[in-house]
Design an enzyme around this catalytic site. Sequence first.
Site, short mmCIF file in Angstrom:
data_model
loop_
_atom_site.label_atom_id
_atom_site.label_comp_id
_atom_site.label_asym_id
_atom_site.label_seq_id
_atom_site.Cartn_x
_atom_site.Cartn_y
_atom_site.Cartn_z
N HIS A 1 42.12 17.40 86.22
CA HIS A 1 41.49 18.31 87.18
C HIS A 1 40.17 18.80 86.60
CE1 HIS A 1 43.83 22.05 85.46
NE2 HIS A 1 43.07 21.48 84.56
N SER B 1 45.38 18.26 81.98
CA SER B 1 44.10 18.91 81.74
C SER B 1 43.48 18.39 80.44
CB SER B 1 44.31 20.42 81.74
OG SER B 1 43.10 21.12 81.76
#
Length: 194
Positions: free
Chosen positions: A123, A98
């Site tokens: 993501h 992330s």
Amino acid sequence: MNLIPTVIEQTNRGERAYDIYSRLLKDRIIMLGTAIDDNVANSIVAQLLFLQAEDPDKDISLYINSPGGSITAGMAIYDTMQYIKPNVSTICIGMAASMGAFLLAAGAKGKRFALPNSEVMIHQPLGGTRGQASDIEIHTRRILEMRETLNRILAERTGQPLEQIAKDTDRDNFMTAEKAREYGLIDKVIETTK
């Protein structure tokens, strides 16, 4: 229980004890080994600014083993990395997920690395909100704008088309170190320093 090792050095004035992170900072090494929140970001930013003041022409190494965290806290680190004069080399150890992966890609081009068994995961931003419908709508617009900003920066940092980044970040996208290199998140997989 969080134990921080102490390092003892011999100097001409006797012994000196450092916590391990302070000792690494002397060698221009910063560790990001937790989730990213405002406190962590403030600490990393302060270390980056300190090292720039110490020597603006010498590289800084940022080792990353992080599950990610707050977007605004991560962007504070990202913006500081881009703002300061020294190149910031990034090294993934373990997992950069992330916002951790975003910061990994934010290192100076040619100086972004990963150890061979580390993983990288990208993501789209996560969010959740409660409240009145109008407030939920405001937060929804904000997270969509953040997604566009993050995707645009990732496209610039990796060389991937923006449409590809949007597709690849739609769900959790795990990569080996070698796949992260092929994707453009890093420049090299470090095999050994021997």
